[in-house]
Design a protein around this motif. Sequence first.
Motif, PDB file in Angstrom:
ATOM      1  N   GLN A  33      12.377  -2.515   6.599  1.00 40.32           N
ATOM      2  CA  GLN A  33      11.484  -2.876   7.706  1.00 40.32           C
ATOM      3  C   GLN A  33      10.034  -2.960   7.256  1.00 40.32           C
ATOM      4  O   GLN A  33       9.325  -3.914   7.590  1.00 40.32           O
ATOM      5  CB  GLN A  33      11.632  -1.874   8.847  1.00 40.32           C
ATOM      6  N   PHE A  34       9.575  -1.960   6.483  1.00 42.62           N
ATOM      7  CA  PHE A  34       8.147  -2.013   6.115  1.00 42.62           C
ATOM      8  C   PHE A  34       7.876  -2.971   4.966  1.00 42.62           C
ATOM      9  O   PHE A  34       6.734  -3.375   4.747  1.00 42.62           O
ATOM     10  CB  PHE A  34       7.565  -0.620   5.856  1.00 42.62           C
ATOM     11  N   LEU A  35       8.915  -3.377   4.234  1.00 43.71           N
ATOM     12  CA  LEU A  35       8.715  -4.333   3.144  1.00 43.71           C
ATOM     13  C   LEU A  35       8.719  -5.783   3.618  1.00 43.71           C
ATOM     14  O   LEU A  35       8.087  -6.646   3.004  1.00 43.71           O
ATOM     15  CB  LEU A  35       9.809  -4.173   2.091  1.00 43.71           C
ATOM     16  N   SER A  36       9.439  -6.056   4.684  1.00 45.11           N
ATOM     17  CA  SER A  36       9.608  -7.440   5.144  1.00 45.11           C
ATOM     18  C   SER A  36       8.271  -8.067   5.529  1.00 45.11           C
ATOM     19  O   SER A  36       7.458  -7.451   6.218  1.00 45.11           O
ATOM     20  CB  SER A  36      10.554  -7.480   6.342  1.00 45.11           C
ATOM     21  N   SER A  37       8.063  -9.286   5.056  1.00 43.65           N
ATOM     22  CA  SER A  37       6.841 -10.016   5.377  1.00 43.65           C
ATOM     23  C   SER A  37       7.103 -11.501   5.180  1.00 43.65           C
ATOM     24  O   SER A  37       8.213 -11.911   4.840  1.00 43.65           O
ATOM     25  CB  SER A  37       5.696  -9.561   4.469  1.00 43.65           C
ATOM     26  N   ILE A 136       0.259  -0.635  -9.352  1.00 44.98           N
ATOM     27  CA  ILE A 136       1.126   0.109  -8.444  1.00 44.98           C
ATOM     28  C   ILE A 136       0.322   1.053  -7.542  1.00 44.98           C
ATOM     29  O   ILE A 136       0.755   1.374  -6.435  1.00 44.98           O
ATOM     30  CB  ILE A 136       2.208   0.880  -9.239  1.00 44.98           C
ATOM     31  N   VAL A 137      -0.856   1.474  -7.984  1.00 45.70           N
ATOM     32  CA  VAL A 137      -1.658   2.388  -7.161  1.00 45.70           C
ATOM     33  C   VAL A 137      -2.865   1.693  -6.538  1.00 45.70           C
ATOM     34  O   VAL A 137      -3.822   2.353  -6.110  1.00 45.70           O
ATOM     35  CB  VAL A 137      -2.104   3.637  -7.958  1.00 45.70           C
ATOM     36  N   ASP A 138      -2.827   0.382  -6.466  1.00 50.28           N
ATOM     37  CA  ASP A 138      -3.896  -0.351  -5.793  1.00 50.28           C
ATOM     38  C   ASP A 138      -4.001   0.122  -4.344  1.00 50.28           C
ATOM     39  O   ASP A 138      -3.021   0.128  -3.602  1.00 50.28           O
ATOM     40  CB  ASP A 138      -3.594  -1.851  -5.841  1.00 50.28           C
ATOM     41  N   GLY A 139      -5.189   0.541  -3.932  1.00 50.39           N
ATOM     42  CA  GLY A 139      -5.405   0.990  -2.563  1.00 50.39           C
ATOM     43  C   GLY A 139      -5.067   2.451  -2.310  1.00 50.39           C
ATOM     44  O   GLY A 139      -5.183   2.933  -1.178  1.00 50.39           O
ATOM     45  N   ILE A 140      -4.663   3.175  -3.356  1.00 49.53           N
ATOM     46  CA  ILE A 140      -4.334   4.597  -3.243  1.00 49.53           C
ATOM     47  C   ILE A 140      -5.509   5.417  -3.769  1.00 49.53           C
ATOM     48  O   ILE A 140      -6.145   5.050  -4.750  1.00 49.53           O
ATOM     49  CB  ILE A 140      -3.049   4.927  -4.045  1.00 49.53           C
ATOM     50  N   HIS A 203       8.179   7.236   5.878  1.00 51.57           N
ATOM     51  CA  HIS A 203       7.340   6.815   7.007  1.00 51.57           C
ATOM     52  C   HIS A 203       5.861   7.005   6.701  1.00 51.57           C
ATOM     53  O   HIS A 203       5.012   6.595   7.492  1.00 51.57           O
ATOM     54  CB  HIS A 203       7.704   7.615   8.262  1.00 51.57           C
ATOM     55  N   GLN A 204       5.552   7.635   5.563  1.00 54.79           N
ATOM     56  CA  GLN A 204       4.161   7.920   5.197  1.00 54.79           C
ATOM     57  C   GLN A 204       3.501   6.655   4.642  1.00 54.79           C
ATOM     58  O   GLN A 204       4.055   5.975   3.780  1.00 54.79           O
ATOM     59  CB  GLN A 204       4.157   9.046   4.158  1.00 54.79           C
ATOM     60  N   GLN A 208       4.605   4.099   1.477  1.00 54.51           N
ATOM     61  CA  GLN A 208       4.975   2.706   1.731  1.00 54.51           C
ATOM     62  C   GLN A 208       4.112   1.752   0.906  1.00 54.51           C
ATOM     63  O   GLN A 208       4.619   0.759   0.362  1.00 54.51           O
ATOM     64  CB  GLN A 208       4.833   2.396   3.218  1.00 54.51           C
ATOM     65  N   LYS A 209       2.823   2.068   0.794  1.00 52.93           N
ATOM     66  CA  LYS A 209       1.916   1.229   0.013  1.00 52.93           C
ATOM     67  C   LYS A 209       2.324   1.187  -1.448  1.00 52.93           C
ATOM     68  O   LYS A 209       2.327   0.118  -2.074  1.00 52.93           O
ATOM     69  CB  LYS A 209       0.482   1.766   0.151  1.00 52.93           C
ATOM     70  N   VAL A 210       2.683   2.336  -2.015  1.00 49.13           N
ATOM     71  CA  VAL A 210       3.120   2.378  -3.410  1.00 49.13           C
ATOM     72  C   VAL A 210       4.371   1.533  -3.608  1.00 49.13           C
ATOM     73  O   VAL A 210       4.473   0.762  -4.575  1.00 49.13           O
ATOM     74  CB  VAL A 210       3.377   3.832  -3.862  1.00 49.13           C
ATOM     75  N   ILE A 211       5.322   1.644  -2.692  1.00 44.48           N
ATOM     76  CA  ILE A 211       6.565   0.872  -2.824  1.00 44.48           C
ATOM     77  C   ILE A 211       6.284  -0.621  -2.711  1.00 44.48           C
ATOM     78  O   ILE A 211       6.825  -1.431  -3.476  1.00 44.48           O
ATOM     79  CB  ILE A 211       7.593   1.353  -1.780  1.00 44.48           C
ATOM     80  N   LYS A 212       5.408  -1.006  -1.795  1.00 43.60           N
ATOM     81  CA  LYS A 212       5.034  -2.419  -1.676  1.00 43.60           C
ATOM     82  C   LYS A 212       4.375  -2.916  -2.957  1.00 43.60           C
ATOM     83  O   LYS A 212       4.689  -4.009  -3.453  1.00 43.60           O
ATOM     84  CB  LYS A 212       4.092  -2.614  -0.493  1.00 43.60           C
ATOM     85  N   ASN A 213       3.439  -2.136  -3.485  1.00 44.43           N
ATOM     86  CA  ASN A 213       2.775  -2.515  -4.731  1.00 44.43           C
ATOM     87  C   ASN A 213       3.772  -2.611  -5.878  1.00 44.43           C
ATOM     88  O   ASN A 213       3.700  -3.528  -6.709  1.00 44.43           O
ATOM     89  CB  ASN A 213       1.708  -1.478  -5.098  1.00 44.43           C
ATOM     90  N   ALA A 214       4.698  -1.650  -5.936  1.00 45.33           N
ATOM     91  CA  ALA A 214       5.674  -1.622  -7.025  1.00 45.33           C
ATOM     92  C   ALA A 214       6.569  -2.849  -6.995  1.00 45.33           C
ATOM     93  O   ALA A 214       6.884  -3.430  -8.047  1.00 45.33           O
ATOM     94  CB  ALA A 214       6.519  -0.350  -6.938  1.00 45.33           C
ATOM     95  N   VAL A 215       6.974  -3.258  -5.811  1.00 46.51           N
ATOM     96  CA  VAL A 215       7.822  -4.451  -5.692  1.00 46.51           C
ATOM     97  C   VAL A 215       7.099  -5.672  -6.252  1.00 46.51           C
ATOM     98  O   VAL A 215       7.697  -6.490  -6.973  1.00 46.51           O
ATOM     99  CB  VAL A 215       8.229  -4.655  -4.211  1.00 46.51           C
ATOM    100  N   GLN A 216       5.814  -5.796  -5.959  1.00 50.69           N
ATOM    101  CA  GLN A 216       5.051  -6.924  -6.498  1.00 50.69           C
ATOM    102  C   GLN A 216       4.943  -6.847  -8.014  1.00 50.69           C
ATOM    103  O   GLN A 216       5.044  -7.867  -8.714  1.00 50.69           O
ATOM    104  CB  GLN A 216       3.653  -6.957  -5.867  1.00 50.69           C
ATOM    105  N   TRP A 217       4.733  -5.642  -8.542  1.00 54.70           N
ATOM    106  CA  TRP A 217       4.619  -5.467  -9.991  1.00 54.70           C
ATOM    107  C   TRP A 217       5.947  -5.719 -10.704  1.00 54.70           C
ATOM    108  O   TRP A 217       5.970  -6.238 -11.821  1.00 54.70           O
ATOM    109  CB  TRP A 217       4.120  -4.055 -10.294  1.00 54.70           C
ATOM    110  N   LEU A 218       7.049  -5.385 -10.041  1.00 57.16           N
ATOM    111  CA  LEU A 218       8.376  -5.494 -10.657  1.00 57.16           C
ATOM    112  C   LEU A 218       8.953  -6.908 -10.643  1.00 57.16           C
ATOM    113  O   LEU A 218       9.935  -7.168 -11.349  1.00 57.16           O
ATOM    114  CB  LEU A 218       9.362  -4.572  -9.914  1.00 57.16           C
ATOM    115  N   LYS A 219       8.381  -7.793  -9.865  1.00 57.27           N
ATOM    116  CA  LYS A 219       8.998  -9.112  -9.727  1.00 57.27           C
ATOM    117  C   LYS A 219       9.079  -9.814 -11.081  1.00 57.27           C
ATOM    118  O   LYS A 219       8.217  -9.643 -11.947  1.00 57.27           O
ATOM    119  CB  LYS A 219       8.232  -9.968  -8.725  1.00 57.27           C
TER     120      LYS A 219
END
Length: 241
Positions: A33-37, A136-140, A203-204, A208-219
């Motif tokens: 849910q939080f990854l979908s865009s 991966i830590v952009d915005g953290i 839910h934190q 969620q931000k780290v996971i979103k960043n990681a997905v972009q880095w892993l592509k």
Amino acid sequence: MMRVTVWNENRHEQTNATVKDIYPNGIHGTIAQFLSSEEVEVHTATLDEKEHGLTEEVLSETDVLIWWGHLAHHEVKDEIVAKVKKRVLEGMGLLVLHSGHFSKIFKSLMGTTCDLKWREADERERLWVVDPSHPIVDGIGEYIELEKEEMYGEHFDIPAPDQLIFMSWFEGGEVFRSGCTYQRGSGKIFYFRPGHETYPTYHQSDIQKVIKNAVQWLKPVNRNTPIYGNSKPLETITQKE
């Protein structure tokens, strides 16, 4: 459009009322849910589906695979692990979460036991960012603080990471390498520690931000597959007497 598959064994959600209350749609459903865009298309797969939901078609269309497992690592079929590993070596990104450190796929890619110390004591965790320049830590900020989490402690039996992104400190005194990157073949791997099923970690917002960043880095990177085997020379080889 990037394509992400979130895999979860989905056993705690069926048997533990606390977990079901925190993640009514499953851990996989919350992450999806939080990854979908508009830029990320997300599908889910679970252990009890045919081929664990990881068919040849699904894997061939997955750019990044997210893996969460705990109770049933032994139930994951070896032939499915082999297919996932092949795709990682070909370039598919792999994000391994929390107790996925003991999954067959992570242990196969690491070549070690991936064992560690652990304790469930509702203790505070502080994940310190030790590589602040990493995407991966952009915005953290300097650290992420979690009020309650399961403790994982060193020694963590993994190969030395290519890059260490997070180092955790726990209220009981232990530390742990909680964010580790690797490259295997053409694929990237990120292990991210937080996410015990009885806590609302996913839910934190910072998690969620780290996971979103990681997905972009892993592509995957668009590149031609190298040609292996016997090769003809590019230039004329002068025959020496």
